[in-house]
Design a protein around this motif. Structure first.
Motif, PDB file in Angstrom:
ATOM      1  N   ARG A 194      43.690  32.454  41.468  1.00 41.22           N
ATOM      2  CA  ARG A 194      42.996  33.076  42.163  1.00 41.22           C
ATOM      3  C   ARG A 194      41.831  34.074  41.446  1.00 41.22           C
ATOM      4  NH1 ARG A 194      47.079  33.451  46.127  1.00 41.22           N
ATOM      5  NH2 ARG A 194      47.765  35.676  45.348  1.00 41.22           N
ATOM      6  N   TYR A 195      42.654  34.827  40.463  1.00 40.89           N
ATOM      7  CA  TYR A 195      41.882  35.305  39.471  1.00 40.89           C
ATOM      8  C   TYR A 195      40.942  34.582  38.737  1.00 40.89           C
ATOM      9  CZ  TYR A 195      45.113  39.487  39.774  1.00 40.89           C
ATOM     10  OH  TYR A 195      45.623  40.801  39.894  1.00 40.89           O
ATOM     11  N   SER A 196      41.440  33.388  38.224  1.00 39.52           N
ATOM     12  CA  SER A 196      40.458  32.874  37.015  1.00 39.52           C
ATOM     13  C   SER A 196      39.450  32.070  37.988  1.00 39.52           C
ATOM     14  CB  SER A 196      41.402  31.807  36.478  1.00 39.52           C
ATOM     15  OG  SER A 196      42.158  30.805  37.087  1.00 39.52           O
ATOM     16  N   THR A 197      39.536  31.767  39.290  1.00 37.98           N
ATOM     17  CA  THR A 197      38.645  30.822  40.097  1.00 37.98           C
ATOM     18  C   THR A 197      37.556  31.853  40.519  1.00 37.98           C
ATOM     19  OG1 THR A 197      40.449  29.267  40.739  1.00 37.98           O
ATOM     20  CG2 THR A 197      38.321  29.371  42.009  1.00 37.98           C
ATOM     21  N   LYS A 198      38.104  32.928  40.695  1.00 32.21           N
ATOM     22  CA  LYS A 198      36.986  34.051  41.261  1.00 32.21           C
ATOM     23  C   LYS A 198      36.100  34.721  40.067  1.00 32.21           C
ATOM     24  CE  LYS A 198      36.262  38.180  43.764  1.00 32.21           C
ATOM     25  NZ  LYS A 198      37.139  39.142  44.531  1.00 32.21           N
ATOM     26  N   ASP A 199      36.863  34.931  38.972  1.00 31.09           N
ATOM     27  CA  ASP A 199      36.164  35.715  37.984  1.00 31.09           C
ATOM     28  C   ASP A 199      35.525  35.034  36.688  1.00 31.09           C
ATOM     29  OD1 ASP A 199      36.929  38.020  39.267  1.00 31.09           O
ATOM     30  OD2 ASP A 199      38.693  38.130  38.559  1.00 31.09           O
ATOM     31  N   LEU A 200      35.844  33.721  36.452  1.00 28.30           N
ATOM     32  CA  LEU A 200      35.415  32.890  35.451  1.00 28.30           C
ATOM     33  C   LEU A 200      33.937  32.721  35.466  1.00 28.30           C
ATOM     34  CD1 LEU A 200      37.906  30.376  34.273  1.00 28.30           C
ATOM     35  CD2 LEU A 200      36.827  32.097  32.754  1.00 28.30           C
ATOM     36  N   GLY A 201      33.373  32.766  36.628  1.00 31.65           N
ATOM     37  CA  GLY A 201      31.848  32.368  36.912  1.00 31.65           C
ATOM     38  C   GLY A 201      31.033  33.632  36.485  1.00 31.65           C
ATOM     39  N   GLU A 202      31.783  34.753  36.644  1.00 29.57           N
ATOM     40  CA  GLU A 202      31.131  36.111  36.188  1.00 29.57           C
ATOM     41  C   GLU A 202      30.596  36.386  34.732  1.00 29.57           C
ATOM     42  OE1 GLU A 202      30.070  38.153  38.650  1.00 29.57           O
ATOM     43  OE2 GLU A 202      31.067  36.729  39.897  1.00 29.57           O
ATOM     44  N   ASP A 203      29.824  37.028  34.854  1.00 33.69           N
ATOM     45  CA  ASP A 203      29.334  37.518  33.116  1.00 33.69           C
ATOM     46  C   ASP A 203      30.208  38.503  32.715  1.00 33.69           C
ATOM     47  OD1 ASP A 203      27.267  35.424  33.044  1.00 33.69           O
ATOM     48  OD2 ASP A 203      25.699  36.850  33.660  1.00 33.69           O
ATOM     49  N   GLN A 204      30.611  39.389  33.690  1.00 31.62           N
ATOM     50  CA  GLN A 204      31.193  40.699  33.206  1.00 31.62           C
ATOM     51  C   GLN A 204      32.349  40.766  34.225  1.00 31.62           C
ATOM     52  OE1 GLN A 204      30.977  42.701  30.255  1.00 31.62           O
ATOM     53  NE2 GLN A 204      29.555  41.115  29.434  1.00 31.62           N
ATOM     54  N   ILE A 205      33.513  41.132  33.888  1.00 38.14           N
ATOM     55  CA  ILE A 205      34.590  41.845  35.023  1.00 38.14           C
ATOM     56  C   ILE A 205      34.968  43.206  34.330  1.00 38.14           C
ATOM     57  CG2 ILE A 205      35.009  39.648  35.706  1.00 38.14           C
ATOM     58  CD1 ILE A 205      37.703  39.852  33.974  1.00 38.14           C
ATOM     59  N   LYS A 209      40.636  44.547  35.298  1.00 40.27           N
ATOM     60  CA  LYS A 209      40.878  43.137  35.840  1.00 40.27           C
ATOM     61  C   LYS A 209      41.247  42.251  34.717  1.00 40.27           C
ATOM     62  CE  LYS A 209      38.490  41.947  39.346  1.00 40.27           C
ATOM     63  NZ  LYS A 209      37.755  41.531  40.536  1.00 40.27           N
ATOM     64  N   GLU A 210      40.763  42.210  33.616  1.00 47.34           N
ATOM     65  CA  GLU A 210      41.144  41.301  32.637  1.00 47.34           C
ATOM     66  C   GLU A 210      42.662  41.816  32.031  1.00 47.34           C
ATOM     67  OE1 GLU A 210      40.478  38.915  29.076  1.00 47.34           O
ATOM     68  OE2 GLU A 210      39.660  39.096  31.149  1.00 47.34           O
ATOM     69  N   ILE A 211      42.938  43.123  32.211  1.00 46.93           N
ATOM     70  CA  ILE A 211      44.167  43.639  31.931  1.00 46.93           C
ATOM     71  C   ILE A 211      45.555  42.927  32.786  1.00 46.93           C
ATOM     72  CG2 ILE A 211      45.831  45.695  31.534  1.00 46.93           C
ATOM     73  CD1 ILE A 211      43.585  46.860  30.399  1.00 46.93           C
ATOM     74  N   ASN A 241      35.121  52.470  34.266  1.00 45.02           N
ATOM     75  CA  ASN A 241      34.080  51.651  34.618  1.00 45.02           C
ATOM     76  C   ASN A 241      33.625  50.779  33.361  1.00 45.02           C
ATOM     77  OD1 ASN A 241      33.521  53.718  32.574  1.00 45.02           O
ATOM     78  ND2 ASN A 241      31.382  53.632  33.230  1.00 45.02           N
ATOM     79  N   LEU A 242      34.399  50.429  32.365  1.00 48.64           N
ATOM     80  CA  LEU A 242      34.449  49.747  31.416  1.00 48.64           C
ATOM     81  C   LEU A 242      34.209  47.974  31.883  1.00 48.64           C
ATOM     82  CD1 LEU A 242      35.848  51.045  28.126  1.00 48.64           C
ATOM     83  CD2 LEU A 242      33.406  50.927  28.791  1.00 48.64           C
ATOM     84  N   SER A 243      33.456  47.177  31.255  1.00 46.56           N
ATOM     85  CA  SER A 243      33.425  45.984  31.558  1.00 46.56           C
ATOM     86  C   SER A 243      33.536  45.024  30.466  1.00 46.56           C
ATOM     87  CB  SER A 243      32.464  45.440  32.565  1.00 46.56           C
ATOM     88  OG  SER A 243      30.962  45.695  31.745  1.00 46.56           O
ATOM     89  N   ILE A 244      33.865  43.794  30.543  1.00 48.47           N
ATOM     90  CA  ILE A 244      34.298  42.851  29.586  1.00 48.47           C
ATOM     91  C   ILE A 244      33.874  41.452  29.955  1.00 48.47           C
ATOM     92  CG2 ILE A 244      36.620  42.514  30.079  1.00 48.47           C
ATOM     93  CD1 ILE A 244      36.943  42.442  26.811  1.00 48.47           C
ATOM     94  N   SER A 245      33.772  40.590  29.248  1.00 51.02           N
ATOM     95  CA  SER A 245      33.454  39.003  29.451  1.00 51.02           C
ATOM     96  C   SER A 245      34.964  38.508  29.944  1.00 51.02           C
ATOM     97  CB  SER A 245      32.839  38.407  28.494  1.00 51.02           C
ATOM     98  OG  SER A 245      32.767  36.926  28.710  1.00 51.02           O
ATOM     99  N   PRO A 246      35.002  37.881  30.865  1.00 50.03           N
ATOM    100  CA  PRO A 246      36.303  37.167  31.289  1.00 50.03           C
ATOM    101  C   PRO A 246      37.054  36.463  30.096  1.00 50.03           C
ATOM    102  CG  PRO A 246      34.716  36.206  32.517  1.00 50.03           C
ATOM    103  CD  PRO A 246      33.832  37.348  31.742  1.00 50.03           C
ATOM    104  N   MET A 247      38.150  36.382  29.952  1.00 49.58           N
ATOM    105  CA  MET A 247      39.207  35.631  29.367  1.00 49.58           C
ATOM    106  C   MET A 247      38.989  35.767  28.084  1.00 49.58           C
ATOM    107  SD  MET A 247      41.612  33.800  31.043  1.00 49.58           S
ATOM    108  CE  MET A 247      41.678  33.200  32.592  1.00 49.58           C
ATOM    109  N   ILE A 248      38.599  36.970  27.317  1.00 46.94           N
ATOM    110  CA  ILE A 248      38.352  37.243  26.104  1.00 46.94           C
ATOM    111  C   ILE A 248      39.660  37.761  25.294  1.00 46.94           C
ATOM    112  CG2 ILE A 248      37.477  39.151  24.536  1.00 46.94           C
ATOM    113  CD1 ILE A 248      35.429  37.262  25.192  1.00 46.94           C
ATOM    114  N   LEU A 249      40.783  38.552  26.185  1.00 49.65           N
ATOM    115  CA  LEU A 249      41.965  38.732  25.537  1.00 49.65           C
ATOM    116  C   LEU A 249      42.989  37.848  26.031  1.00 49.65           C
ATOM    117  CD1 LEU A 249      41.671  42.481  26.606  1.00 49.65           C
ATOM    118  CD2 LEU A 249      40.967  41.409  24.422  1.00 49.65           C
ATOM    119  N   VAL A 250      42.834  37.039  27.077  1.00 47.88           N
ATOM    120  CA  VAL A 250      44.071  36.328  27.527  1.00 47.88           C
ATOM    121  C   VAL A 250      44.519  35.305  26.643  1.00 47.88           C
ATOM    122  CG1 VAL A 250      44.699  34.856  29.422  1.00 47.88           C
ATOM    123  CG2 VAL A 250      43.550  36.878  29.923  1.00 47.88           C
ATOM    124  N   PRO A 251      43.395  34.555  26.057  1.00 47.26           N
ATOM    125  CA  PRO A 251      43.938  33.415  24.934  1.00 47.26           C
ATOM    126  C   PRO A 251      44.726  34.017  24.001  1.00 47.26           C
ATOM    127  CG  PRO A 251      41.686  33.206  25.586  1.00 47.26           C
ATOM    128  CD  PRO A 251      42.011  34.468  25.989  1.00 47.26           C
TER     129      PRO A 251
END
Length: 338
Positions: A194-205, A209-211, A241-251
């Protein structure tokens, strides 16, 4: 300078032109040739934009001299014809005055006006090249941005199947062992999807949420590890309020679980954002096996995305030691959050 600002440049040029060529001679020097100054001004405007919109775009080619010469004489001809019509036909017909003497030969008139038209043609051509360079630069930027977006999207689509593949392998193992943890594992996977389906399309999250991805992934992985208490995770998030591109840390975390040695061993992971500098540190023991090609996708993917998204704003230090694998990543997130 954007294309829209060219309009102001044109207006500024013609305001200066009319002040210097018409108003100052009339009000300061009391010129008695004001009518000819006005017709010259009108002729210059017409010649300027005939050259700007028609002649240069269609005929001028820097690598073909004869075409450039043709373009120049076409612009001169437009200047001569307009000025001749205004000063040698219209004014004599309706006002009884003319600029040149009545017996002036047209050949001399044409030759004489090459000089007067040259400045207008030169400035018009310069303006056109200036406009062309701006448009070319904007198109180049758009192409680079489109390429970057397409590449990022392609990289993101690499992450998701790889992530699902790893998680399904874990669940398959639990189901095969008829473990009571199989159902909770499926629930954790569904939350991650659910996380990945919703957020991978976003430029920043949101960084939180990434954590959250990481915490859910750890919860899933703990179900198959004998000593989950050996998984040390420390986080110190000060800026919500910090944001990051999704799936930067997870891999990186996926890679640790995929290739780490968890037989009575764990890993140490720390995440902080002091001074809005994200600091991600992960150290895990290795199984000693060679990395497969599937695993390589994750880290190579992150390297490419970091270079695209955070050029000169990140450092990534990876130490592939004999028994330990260490990732030390820092990203300056200040420019992403004003």
């Amino acid at each position: 300078m954007k294309t829209s600002k060219l309009l102001y440049l044109h207006i500024f040029f013609w305001v200066i032109y009319i002040i210097g060529a018409v108003l100052i001679p009339y009000f300061v020097f009391y010129s008695n040739a004001t009518i000819f100054n006005i017709t010259f001004f009108i002729t210059s405007i017409i010649c300027f934009y005939v050259n700007y919109f028609i002649v240069v775009p269609r005929f001028f080619e820097a690598d073909k001299i004869y075409k450039s010469i043709v373009a120049f004489f076409l612009s001169v001809s437009s200047f001569v014809l307009v000025r001749y019509f205004a000063e040698e036909w219209f004014l004599p017909t309706y006002f009884g005055i003319r600029n040149y003497s009545e017996d002036t030969d047209f050949g001399f008139y044409f030759f004489d006006n090459i000089f007067y038209s040259s400045t207008t043609i030169f400035i018009s051509t310069t303006f056109w090249f200036f406009k062309y360079s701006i448009i070319a630069e904007e198109e180049k930027s758009q192409l680079i941005e489109a390429k970057k977006t397409a590449e990022l999207q392609a990289l993101k689509t690499q992450i998701n199947p790889h992530f699902i593949f790893n998680s399904l392998n874990n669940i398959y193992s639990l189901v095969y062992q008829k473990s009571d943890n199989a159902l909770p594992a499926i629930e954790e996977l569904s939350r991650l999807l659910r996380y990945s389906t919703k957020d991978l399309g976003e430029d920043q999250i949101a960084l939180e949420k990434e954590i959250g991805y990481i915490e859910s992934l750890m919860a899933l992985e703990k179900l198959r590890i004998k000593n989950p208490e050996l998984l040390v995770f420390e986080k110190k998030i000060l800026h919500l309020n910090l944001s990051i591109s999704p799936m930067i840390l997870v891999p990186f975390v996926e890679n640790a679980f995929k290739h780490g040695d968890f037989r009575n061993k764990g890993f140490t992971m720390r995440i902080s954002d002091e001074n809005k500098i994200l600091h991600f540190y992960l150290s895990n023991y290795k199984t000693g096996k060679m990395k497969d090609t599937v695993s390589g996708i994750g880290i190579d993917n992150v390297r490419k995305r970091l270079e695209i998204l955070y050029p000169q704003r990140y450092t990534l230090d990876i130490k592939d030691l004999e028994k330990e694998f260490v990732v030390d990543l820092k990203i300056n997130l200040r420019d992403e959050n004003h």
